[in-house]
Design a protein around this motif. Structure first.
Motif, short mmCIF file in Angstrom:
data_model
loop_
_atom_site.label_atom_id
_atom_site.label_comp_id
_atom_site.label_asym_id
_atom_site.label_seq_id
_atom_site.Cartn_x
_atom_site.Cartn_y
_atom_site.Cartn_z
N TYR A 263 0.86 -1.19 0.00
CA TYR A 263 0.00 0.00 0.00
C TYR A 263 0.89 1.24 0.00
O TYR A 263 1.99 1.21 0.59
N GLN B 141 -16.06 -7.11 2.70
CA GLN B 141 -16.30 -6.87 4.12
C GLN B 141 -16.77 -5.43 4.27
O GLN B 141 -16.35 -4.56 3.51
N GLY C 234 -5.01 -9.51 8.68
CA GLY C 234 -3.94 -8.68 8.13
C GLY C 234 -2.99 -9.44 7.22
O GLY C 234 -1.93 -8.92 6.85
N SER C 235 -3.32 -10.69 6.88
CA SER C 235 -2.39 -11.47 6.06
C SER C 235 -2.52 -11.13 4.57
O SER C 235 -1.78 -11.64 3.75
N GLY C 236 -3.47 -10.30 4.21
CA GLY C 236 -3.57 -9.85 2.81
C GLY C 236 -4.67 -10.53 2.02
O GLY C 236 -4.69 -10.41 0.78
N LYS C 237 -5.61 -11.18 2.69
CA LYS C 237 -6.68 -11.90 1.97
C LYS C 237 -7.54 -10.93 1.15
O LYS C 237 -7.77 -11.15 -0.04
N SER C 238 -7.98 -9.84 1.82
CA SER C 238 -8.85 -8.88 1.11
C SER C 238 -8.08 -8.20 -0.01
O SER C 238 -8.64 -7.90 -1.07
N THR C 239 -6.80 -7.92 0.22
CA THR C 239 -6.00 -7.27 -0.82
C THR C 239 -5.95 -8.15 -2.07
O THR C 239 -6.15 -7.67 -3.18
N1 ATP Z 1 -5.91 1.01 2.47
C1 ATP Z 1 -4.85 0.54 3.11
N2 ATP Z 1 -3.77 1.31 3.28
C2 ATP Z 1 -2.67 0.85 3.91
N3 ATP Z 1 -2.54 -0.40 4.39
C3 ATP Z 1 -3.59 -1.22 4.25
C4 ATP Z 1 -4.81 -0.80 3.60
N4 ATP Z 1 -5.67 -1.85 3.62
C5 ATP Z 1 -5.03 -2.87 4.23
N5 ATP Z 1 -3.80 -2.49 4.61
C6 ATP Z 1 -2.79 -3.32 5.28
O1 ATP Z 1 -2.44 -4.38 4.40
C7 ATP Z 1 -2.34 -5.60 5.11
C8 ATP Z 1 -3.29 -6.62 4.53
O2 ATP Z 1 -4.61 -6.16 4.73
P1 ATP Z 1 -5.89 -7.01 4.29
O3 ATP Z 1 -7.09 -6.23 4.61
O4 ATP Z 1 -5.68 -7.47 2.90
O5 ATP Z 1 -5.77 -8.27 5.26
P2 ATP Z 1 -6.86 -9.37 5.60
O6 ATP Z 1 -6.14 -10.65 5.63
O7 ATP Z 1 -8.01 -9.27 4.67
O8 ATP Z 1 -7.29 -8.92 7.04
P3 ATP Z 1 -8.69 -9.16 7.79
O9 ATP Z 1 -8.87 -10.63 7.93
O10 ATP Z 1 -8.53 -8.47 9.07
O11 ATP Z 1 -9.71 -8.53 6.91
C9 ATP Z 1 -2.64 -5.29 6.56
O12 ATP Z 1 -1.40 -5.12 7.22
C10 ATP Z 1 -3.38 -3.98 6.50
O13 ATP Z 1 -3.10 -3.20 7.64
#
Ligand code: ATP
Length: 674
Positions: free
Chosen positions: A454, A527, A482-487
């Motif tokens: 990001y 989400q 925070g492992s990056g699933k949503s990303t």
């Molecule tokens: N818009 C953003 N700007 C900066 N960092 C971000 C942003 N969105 C997510 N992150 C960071 O990127 C990393 C991955 O986030 P992500 O939401 O993909 O994780 P996740 O596995 O889906 O988490 P969760 O299960 O809590 O939803 C995390 O460290 C989060 O803090």
């Protein structure tokens, strides 16, 4: 037909270009400033706009959006460059809206400028007549009555012209306002998440918004609408008519001296601000320190106001720090911080302490004394003389201020022009774009060393992700918070960009598909899906707008989501209004007793389920044949295990054809493997 190709444009251009060409070539080069960090929106208009905002190039400080540009030579070059790039197009666009009305508007603007001098002249004739009447006793009542009736006719004509001109102007202004707002809205809608994540682009759009808002007469930011700029015509004609009156009155040498005296005494108050008695408006937010303070003040304000930061603020006791930092920055912005550099000098302090207005009024009486000594001066001509001098100075001051404001408006116009040229980051170049083609059984996904960080984050959110999902298979993205699933899900959906690696969809680079085309073939739930201040029907219906109005389609989506029974518990069924804070308080409110009585559900249960099933707008289109990929990013986390399984069963059923053959690819994001 494009604007540039129209005969209207060429006639405009032919008229104005030679004028712009008169400026020396050196003046026409806008790039004397250091070359600035350019993103891929490399247009010279964008660069010129950005260059005008630079305060200190080495620290990367920019003026805050809407702040006034200084009157420097560099900024004049940039303003000239921006005008050349887009002012003609812009005025041609306005012109094309209502050519006849605009012509009328310009003519009335010139006419309105002549009225004040005409008014002064007519009133002077009446005063002269009265003077003769009193001093000679020679009663010429008929002449006086004629003069008064002429004056009354003049006043009637002036107000008739004024009201006609105003109503004509309102029509032109509203059309212009609409077209500008439409263009701005259209461009905003085109932008994608990565483009708007760029702070400079956000500033660009903010300044462009300010420009558009200036059409609605918002002058709170010291904005000047382009129609106000056109009023320069009124000011110029007013100035010329006053000059002609003064010229006709100053026939001999003594009158010349009176004129000089009059002008000097009226001009003096205008010079006071430049003598350090007060801070000029145009100097606001000009220093790097002030700009940093504005940014800090806004950051602290956001921390204090935003609900999303509240847990951290209370958990870490950030309150006093926020308040202290805000107060320090705010004092700098308001000029309350003692700064030896900005202390006014002793002489200017003394000057400001003197009662300048009394002194100036006294000075303005000197020409009166001189004029009265001249036997040739009548009371009417003296009055006309005096008001003409005052109006001349006042109009000149207005004209200067209008020019200064127009100078600022040019940069906002530049922002508007540059914003219109921004291409969304996720959109491929036209020559590199390919159309999405479906393959049997769903969508094939192949990721090779996919990585993404990001903006501003040192830690990558994704690093070297490799996967292959054949059409019709199910991809489970499982991991801790925070492992990056949503990303990853967002990248698969082409909502986010990735920096390194490769992502192939049906064998083609995802970057070569137009996002709008690609999005027609996916359906997803994220989400924290946003609820709109609209009815349940509309909230679910946005999943597939063509069927939003069909009650049966919306009910089917709710049933597929396993939430059909909840609809019955709502006071107004699908028409129940939702707002972001809860449910309609009046009339449509969910009464706990009512819902329990009718369906055995508590109000809280209804709300929880409703929260969940609102996110099932994805089911509006999930069953459609063109949809090849279904992405569910933890949609079921607030449901119990039983309800979760029901949703996954539905998704599984939707992804198969009548014979049980695979039709769609699924991607499910979850923290658990159940
Ligand atoms: N818009 C953003 N700007 C900066 N960092 C971000 C942003 N969105 C997510 N992150 C960071 O990127 C990393 C991955 O986030 P992500 O939401 O993909 O994780 P996740 O596995 O889906 O988490 P969760 O299960 O809590 O939803 C995390 O460290 C989060 O803090």
């Amino acid at each position: 037909m494009s604007l540039r190709a129209s005969p209207l444009y060429s006639s405009f251009y032919e008229l104005l270009y030679p004028i712009l060409e008169l400026f020396p070539r050196r003046l026409r080069n806008p790039y004397s400033k250091p070359t600035l960090a350019r993103s891929n929106y490399s247009t010279s208009l964008y660069d010129a706009w950005l260059a005008s905002r630079v305060i200190s190039s080495n620290k990367g400080d920019y003026l805050s959006p809407g702040a006034h540009r200084s009157l420097s030579a560099d900024n004049f070059r940039l303003a000239l460059h921006i005008s050349k790039r887009c002012a003609i197009d812009f005025f041609a666009l306005l012109w094309s809206l209502h050519p006849f009305r605009i012509l009328l508007m310009l003519s009335f603007d010139v006419l309105r400028g002549v009225f004040p001098a005409f008014r002064g002249y007519s009133q002077a004739l009446i005063i002269d007549e009265l003077q003769t009447l009193i001093s000679t006793g020679n009663y010429t009542w008929t002449r006086l009555a004629k003069l008064i009736s002429t004056e009354v006719c003049r006043m009637a004509l002036e107000s008739a012209v004024d009201s006609f001109a105003s109503s004509n102007e309102v029509i032109v202004q509203n059309s212009a306002r609409f077209i500008m707002e439409y263009k701005q809205m259209n461009q905003r809608i085109r932008m994608d998440v990565p483009t708007m994540a760029d702070p400079i682009i956000r500033d660009l759009f903010q300044e462009s918004d300010l420009f558009v808002r200036s059409f609605s007469g918002v002058s709170g930011f010291g904005l000047l609408s382009p129609f106000d700029i056109i009023r320069v015509l009124t000011l110029v004609s007013e100035l010329v008519s006053h000059m002609l009156v003064l010229w006709s009155l100053t026939s001999n040498a003594s009158h010349h001296w009176i004129l000089v005296f009059s002008i000097a005494s009226t001009v003096l108050p205008l010079l006071l601000p430049f003598m350090g008695c007060s801070r000029t408006y145009y100097g606001e937010h000009q220093t790097a320190q002030e700009v940093r303070s504005v940014a800090k003040q806004e950051k602290m304000r956001a921390l204090a106001h935003s609900e999303s930061y509240r847990p951290e603020v209370s958990l870490f006791g950030l309150g006093p720090w926020i308040l202290q930092s805000w107060a320090k920055a705010r004092k700098v912005v308001l000029g309350l911080e003692s700064n030896p550099m900005s202390e006014p000098s002793m002489s200017s302090t003394l000057l400001s302490q003197m009662n300048m207005s009394d002194l100036l009024t006294a000075l303005q009486n000197v020409p009166l004394m001189l004029a009265l000594r001249s036997s040739s001066t009548s009371l009417g001509s003296f009055t006309l003389y005096r008001t003409s001098v005052q109006c001349f100075i006042f109009t000149a001051k207005n004209l200067w201020q209008t020019i200064l404001m127009a100078f600022q408006a040019i940069f906002l116009l530049g922002a508007f022009g540059a914003a219109m040229e921004v291409e969304p980051k996720l959109s491929p170049r036209k020559d590199k774009s390919i159309r999405y083609r479906s393959i049997p059984c769903g969508m094939k996904l192949e990721a090779r060393n996919l990585s993404y960080s990001y903006p501003g984050s040192k830690e990558p959110a994704l690093q070297n992700v490799n996967l292959t999902v054949n059409a019709g298979e199910t991809l489970a993205i499982v991991g801790f918070n925070g492992s990056g699933k949503s990303t990853l899900a967002n990248i698969l959906l082409r909502i986010s960009e990735f920096h390194d690696g490769e992502l192939l969809i049906n064998g083609h680079d995802i970057r070569s598909y137009d996002p709008t085309d690609y999005h027609n073939h996916v359906s997803a739930v994220f989400q924290g899906f946003s609820k709109f201040n609209a009815s349940v029907k509309e909230n679910i219906g946005v999943g597939y707008v063509p069927e939003m109005g069909r009650r049966a389609a919306v009910e089917k989506a709710a049933q597929l989501a396993g939430a059909g029974h909840i609809l019955g518990a709502l006071p107004k069924g699908l028409k129940t209004k939702l707002d972001c804070s809860g449910y309609e308080a009046d009339g449509g409110a969910i009464h706990k007793s009512l819902s329990r009585e009718r369906h055995g559900l508590s109000g809280g249960e209804v709300m929880n389920s409703l929260d969940c099933f609102i996110s099932y707008l994805a089911f509006m289109r999930a069953h459609r044949p063109e949809v090849d990929l279904l992405v569910f990013d933890e949609p079921t986390s607030s449901l119990d295990a039983h309800a979760q399984n029901r949703v996954f069963d539905t998704v599984e059923k939707l992804s198969r054809g009548p014979e049980g053959e695979r039709k769609k690819t699924n991607s499910e994001v979850t923290k658990t493997t159940s």
